[in-house]
Structures are given as structure tokens and as C-alpha cells.
Design an enzyme around this catalytic site. Structure first.
Site, PDB file in Angstrom:
ATOM      1  N   CYS A 111      -1.494   8.903   3.523  1.00 30.61           N
ATOM      2  CA  CYS A 111      -1.502   8.748   1.999  1.00 30.61           C
ATOM      3  C   CYS A 111      -2.720   8.943   1.106  1.00 30.61           C
ATOM      4  CB  CYS A 111      -0.753   7.226   1.672  1.00 30.61           C
ATOM      5  SG  CYS A 111      -1.999   5.925   2.232  1.00 30.61           S
ATOM      6  N   GLU A 127       0.651  -1.107   0.107  1.00 29.62           N
ATOM      7  CA  GLU A 127      -0.116  -0.072   0.115  1.00 29.62           C
ATOM      8  C   GLU A 127       0.905   1.207   0.048  1.00 29.62           C
ATOM      9  OE1 GLU A 127      -1.585   2.996   1.220  1.00 29.62           O
ATOM     10  OE2 GLU A 127      -2.349   2.132   3.236  1.00 29.62           O
TER      11      GLU A 127
HETATM   12  C1  UN1 Z   1      -1.861   5.677   4.932  1.00 27.05           C
HETATM   13  O1  UN1 Z   1      -1.874   7.041   5.229  1.00 27.05           O
HETATM   14  O2  UN1 Z   1      -0.522   5.450   5.054  1.00 27.05           O
HETATM   15  O3  UN1 Z   1      -8.041   6.571   4.962  1.00 27.05           O
HETATM   16  C2  UN1 Z   1      -2.625   5.044   4.661  1.00 27.05           C
HETATM   17  C3  UN1 Z   1      -7.127   6.768   5.462  1.00 27.05           C
HETATM   18  C4  UN1 Z   1      -6.145   5.896   6.193  1.00 27.05           C
HETATM   19  C5  UN1 Z   1      -4.961   6.074   5.587  1.00 27.05           C
HETATM   20  C6  UN1 Z   1      -3.903   5.021   5.711  1.00 27.05           C
HETATM   21  N1  UN1 Z   1      -6.823   4.639   6.149  1.00 27.05           N
HETATM   22  O4  UN1 Z   1      -6.903   8.265   5.987  1.00 27.05           O
END
Ligand code: UN1
Length: 506
Positions: A299, A265
Site C-alpha cells: 500500500c 490501515e
Molecule cells: C501495506 O502494504 O499493507 O512501508 C502496508 C512499507 C510497508 C507497507 C505495509 N510497511 O512498505
């Protein structure tokens, strides 16, 4: 009351000189100690950590290989019960984990509360799925034959997690890998070893055997590289940058052993598209929360707001006004909206980006940091107006928003430009026109689409999270297809006639 409890716990933590060491049975402790500082005030030392040396990495691998088969044979319901017990322990110690996230990762209290909640949700979600979907499944077959499909752990799984969700993603990856029957070696980001260490201890306390889950702090170049190059590793779960995911993929492929699985991810260059039917007040509120919550260090965060030109001036004026209201400061205060960025390297990247943007784009607003922020790595939230998405290259990880205007006949071009960035994580849409929403949602190549709301904060089991293209391999964390990816399938066929000796499976 929560803030007081958290801060009292935090003070105790600071006074106790916390130590994060490798959790590897039989390993010889090293003499190296590295300081862990508070991102909100780097003069404050939160604790220390010990990087794993190569002998410890090897010991962890030997332990994991030896321990995995028995763990894989542990019935799914028993594995699930341990994960559920861990969820209970975590809930009971919420204040301690919030304090750790505040002090070590510089996360605000609301962000840290959500972090603990999400970790608990991951544990319960994968445990539930384990109870219902991991039992041997009888398959149809001709008379005189019995067929069964089983799911097993792949072997040793390496989990490499990021500092921006030091508890939720750390636990989420591990919970899935363990649930599926793997032995796990966990290497958290170097910036948040303390959270990882304490979370590992909690999982052991809940009943995960010490050799089935080992904690291996270290830097990516030595510990991470040694793990991913090791032929005994069956798979890697990784959350972090696209470049690192590529390096892991290459390392797995270069081994002269079984083909490894990578569940990655990675980054995003997430867009928010608003047309002239959007409600400016709601749009600005959602854009601010999507771009600046967690100091933009998600992210999923909005990086680019594409706004239709009819409402663009109004939206930008309102955005500047709303940014003035943001409270930047101590993440341990409930009134704080935005805390520090993680470290000096992150700050330097943002400052370099800001310098380039100030030259090439129009500054809409820069929110100033208070004087008290001088000892931390703070970056005042900023917004610029750009003329093209080409002005952004790689993912920008912090509180920086970029606004681009578009004209009524340019919608498809906007979507295609987003696709051309190669990233495909989240997309926000603000429009009151169903056809427009549908057109954007169906054309965009992204993993998560949010309509007329903010575009962060995916909830486990509700919004399975993850992207495509440069943003990751899938399957989505917190969704039904994630856990099975950590497992391998075995079909067993038995001749049940007298000629087969009337054998059967237990
Ligand atoms: C990350 O920032 O590494 O939906 C992923 C969201 C979080 C993001 C996680 N689950 O804002």
C-alpha cells in the site's frame, strides 16, 4: 546458502501437505478442505485450509470473552516476556517462515527476509513499550487521597490482516492487541492462511494461552462479517482495502452495544514528486524500487511519478531502460526481482487496468514475463505517461507506474491534485532545493514523506507507518501511539484517610 536452505524447507513443506485449521479450543472440526496454491505456479498445491463455520466463530467468541480478564491481569512484564520469546522463536526459524512466504504468498526471498525481520521487530517494539508504559501510573492528588491511572485491554479484539504482509502485519496487529491485554481473534486474508496458522502456533508455543489468541480462517463475507457484527467485540484492527474498512466501520456502528474501536490501515494512490534539481539516476532507481518491489503489492508503493518537464523525457527514457533489466520469475531464486501477483483476481484487475491505460495513455514500457511464468499469476511491470491524475480512479495494486509531467509554476496544483484523490499514505520527494522539499512536505496531507530515497519499507520504531483520509484511521503501526489505542484507561481514586479504612491499591 540461504536460498538453498529456504528452497529445501519449501520442498519439505510442499511434500508435507500442510493444513491450516481453525485454532479454537473445543470447536468441532469441519469436513471442508480448500486447496492453497503457489502463486508462482498454480499447479503446485502448497497445502489446504479449513474455513471456520458459524459454530466455530461462536465458540471462539465465547472462549475469548472468558479468557480475557485473566490475560488482562497478567503483569505487563510477563506479557512482554512472552512476546519477546515469540520473537526469539521466530528468529530461530527464519528459513521456515521465508519458505512459507515464498510458497504461499509468492514473495521474493529478500521480501520474505524483510517480512520475518519486521515481524520480529513488531514483537520486540510492542513488548518494550509494554514494559515501560503500561504499569499503573501514580497521579497527584490532595492529601488523604491516592490516584492511579491504569491501562487495560478493551476486551475481545478482532485482527484482520492482508495477504501482502502475511507474517509482519499479521503478527504486528496481534502483538499490539495482546500486549494491551486483549483476547484476540485473528482472521488473516484467505490467500495466506498457512502463514497465519503457523505464526499462531508459534505464539502459543511462546506462551500465549490458546483461548487468548485464536485463529479463525474464513472469508470476509461470512467469518469477517460475523465477527465485526458481534456485540462482544470491543475493537477491530484491519489492514486492507478502503471499501472493507468502511464496511467494518458500518458493522461496528450498527451494533446495539458498546461503540467499537476501528484501527484501519488502508490503501494509497501514492505519488512521487521530482523537480528538475533531482538526480535522474537516483530518481529512476528509487522510483523503480518503490513502484515494483513486491510486484507493486504494497500500500506504500509509488503509483504516480510527477516529474518536472525539463527532465521528464530523460527520466522516462532511463525508466524504460531500467525496466528492461528487471528479472521477473520464480520468487524462490535470489536473482528474481519481481515475482507473481497474488491470484487470478488480482491479475484480472491489473489486466483490465492495462487495457484501459493502453487506450487512454502512452505506454512507456512493458517488461515481458519469461515463458516459465505461464503457470503463475504474473503481470509484467508497466509504466504509462498520463496527462492527469483524474485518469486514475481507485488504488491500482500491482507493478503499474504512471508518469505525469508538470511545469515549474504548477507545483501547488500537483500537491492539491494528490490531496484531492482523498488518499494520504506515502509521498516521495526528489529535489535538491530545501524550500521545495519543505513546501511539498508541509502542504501534502499524507502519513509518510520520504525525501531523496525510495518510498517503501518503513522500519518499525524508525518510520511509524500509516496514513490519513482514505488511507486509514491511524495511529501509525510501529509508532508510540499505536499500542495505547488498543487499551482503555481506568483512573482509580481511593480515600486513604482513616475514614476510608486506609485502603490502598496493590
Ligand atoms: C501495506 O502494504 O499493507 O512501508 C502496508 C512499507 C510497508 C507497507 C505495509 N510497511 O512498505
Amino acid at each position: 546458502a540461504l536460498a538453498e536452505q529456504v528452497n529445501a524447507t519449501g520442498e519439505k513443506l510442499l511434500a508435507g501437505n500442510q493444513l491450516a485449521t481453525p485454532l479454537v479450543p473445543g470447536a468441532v472440526p469441519s469436513n471442508a478442505f480448500l486447496p492453497i496454491s503457489n502463486p508462482a505456479d498454480h499447479r503446485q498445491i502448497v497445502g489446504q485450509w479449513q474455513p471456520a463455520d458459524s459454530a466455530t466463530v461462536e465458540k471462539a467468541m465465547v472462549n475469548a470473552v472468558a479468557a480475557q480478564p485473566a490475560w488482562d491481569r497478567t503483569p505487563p512484564a510477563s506479557r512482554a516476556a512472552i512476546l519477546e520469546h515469540a520473537a526469539d522463536l521466530l528468529e530461530a526459524r527464519t528459513a521456515e517462515y521465508i519458505a512459507l512466504c515464498v510458497k504461499e504468498a509468492g514473495k521474493t526471498i529478500p521480501d520474505s527476509v524483510a517480512e520475518v525481520r519486521e515481524a520480529v521487530d513488531f514483537l520486540r517494539y510492542y513488548a518494550g513499550q509494554l514494559r515501560t508504559s503500561f504499569n499503573p501510573e501514580p497521579l497527584p492528588g490532595p492529601t488523604g487521597e491516592s490516584n492511579q491511572l491504569q491501562l487495560h485491554g478493551r476486551g475481545v479484539f478482532v485482527c484482520i490482516s492482508p495477504w501482502n504482509f502475511p507474517l509482519a502485519i499479521y503478527i504486528g496487529q496481534i502483538a499490539a492487541a495482546l500486549a494491551a491485554g486483549n483476547a484476540v481473534i485473528a482472521k488473516p486474508a484467505e490467500q495466506t492462511n498457512l502463514v497465519g496458522y503457523r505464526a499462531t502456533q508459534l505464539l502459543h508455543e511462546a506462551g500465549i494461552p490458546a483461548a487468548v489468541l485464536q485463529f479463525l480462517p474464513g472469508d470476509g463475507a461470512t467469518v469477517g462479517a460475523a465477527l465485526t457484527a458481534d456485540p462482544r467485540v470491543a475493537g477491530v484492527a484491519f489492514t486492507g482495502s478502503t471499501d472493507t474498512a468502511r464496511a467494518i466501520n458500518r458493522a461496528l456502528a450498527a451494533r446495539d452495544s458498546a461503540i467499537g474501536v476501528l484501527i484501519a490501515e488502508t490503501g494509497g494512490q501514492n505519488a512521487f514528486i521530482a523537480d528538475s534539481s533531482a538526480l535522474p539516476e537516483q530518481l529512476v532507481k528509487d522510483a523503480i524500487s518503490s513502484a515494483f518491489t513486491s510486484a507493486g503489492q504494497r500500500c506504500s508503493a509509488s503509483r504516480v511519478l510527477f516529474v518536472q518537464d525539463d527532465i521528464a523525457d530523460k527520466v522516462m527514457t532511463m525508466l524504460a531502460g531500467a525496466m528492461d533489466e528487471l528479472k521477473i520469475g520464480d520468487p524462490g531464486l535470489l536473482s528474481t526481482d519481481i515475482g507473481p501477483v497474488i491470484d487470478a483476481d488480482a491479475l484480472k484487475l491489473l489486466e483490465d487496468h492495462a487495457a484501459r491505460m493502453n487506450n487512454e495513455a502512452r505506454l512507456i514500457k512493458q517488461t515481458e514475463c519469461p515463458e516459465a511464468a505461464a503457470h503463475g499469476t504474473y503481470f509484467g511491470p508497466r509504466a504509462w505517461e498520463l496527462h492527469s491524475l483524474d485518469q486514475l480512479h481507485k488504488e491500482i495494486f500491482g507493478p503499474a507506474l504512471h508518469v505525469i509531467r508538470w511545469k515549474a509554476d504548477e507545483l501547488d496544483q500537483v500537491i492539491d491534485a494528490i490531496t484531492a484523490s482523498g488518499y494520504g499514505l506515502t509521498l516521495g520527494i526528489h529535489s535538491r532545493i530545501d524550500e521545495t522539499v519543505d513546501r511539498i512536505a508541509s502542504r501534502a496531507r499524507v502519513g509518510n514523506v520520504y525525501v531523496n530515497r525510495n518510498q517503501i519499507g518503513a522500519v518499525v520504531g524508525v518510520q511509524p507507518f500509516g496514513g490519513q483520509g482514505l488511507s486509514g484511521t491511524g495511529p501509525k503501526a510501529g509508532g508510540p501511539h499505536y499500542l495505547p489505542r488498543f487499551a482503555t484507561e481506568k483512573a482509580i481514586t481511593i480515600n486513604t484517610t482513616a475514614a476510608g479504612g486506609n485502603a490502598s491499591l496493590l
